[in-house]
Design an enzyme around this catalytic site. Structure first.
Site, PDB file in Angstrom:
ATOM      1  N   GLU A   1       0.822  -1.220   0.000  1.00  0.00           N
ATOM      2  CA  GLU A   1       0.000   0.000   0.000  1.00  0.00           C
ATOM      3  C   GLU A   1       0.857   1.272   0.000  1.00  0.00           C
ATOM      4  OE1 GLU A   1      -3.722   1.860   2.553  1.00  0.00           O
ATOM      5  OE2 GLU A   1      -3.077  -0.188   2.942  1.00  0.00           O
TER       6      GLU A   1
ATOM      7  N   LYS B   1      -2.685  -1.763  -3.141  1.00  0.00           N
ATOM      8  CA  LYS B   1      -3.658  -0.728  -2.792  1.00  0.00           C
ATOM      9  C   LYS B   1      -3.006   0.594  -3.156  1.00  0.00           C
ATOM     10  CE  LYS B   1      -6.323  -1.184   0.806  1.00  0.00           C
ATOM     11  NZ  LYS B   1      -6.793  -1.311   2.211  1.00  0.00           N
TER      12      LYS B   1
END
Length: 99
Positions: free
Chosen positions: A4, A41
């Site tokens: 992420e 992400k």
């Protein structure tokens, strides 16, 4: 694993940051064992479909879009411009909620 790395939507060179991030992610995917996949992400990109190479990569399980601070309407509009990404808009979807 879930990776992420969030790019600040207010960065003056956001598009350059995203291109560098894509390059690095693709290079690192090549280092993974053949039987391993990851989930990315990522903040919605400035350039539509920038992350298509990640989405189609055999070592990518999923690419999830972060609203990254965009309001809900902008986040949904940008998501629609990025084929293959799915939403994870916790900030955008809580917009306007009151306790």
């Amino acid at each position: 694993p879930i990776i992420e790395p969030e790019v600040d939507i207010k960065a003056p060179n956001k598009d350059q940051c995203e291109r560098l991030l894509l390059e690095c992610c693709l290079a690192e995917l090549e280092q993974l064992p053949e039987d391993q996949q990851v989930i990315f992400k990522l903040t919605l990109p400035t350039v539509a479909n920038l992350y298509r190479p990640l989405i189609g990569h055999p070592k990518t399980l999923r690419v999830v879009a972060l609203s990254g601070g965009f309001d809900r309407a902008d986040a949904c509009k940008k998501l629609a411009e990025n084929a293959g990404m799915i939403a994870s808009f916790s900030r955008a979807f809580t917009e306007g909620l009151n306790a």
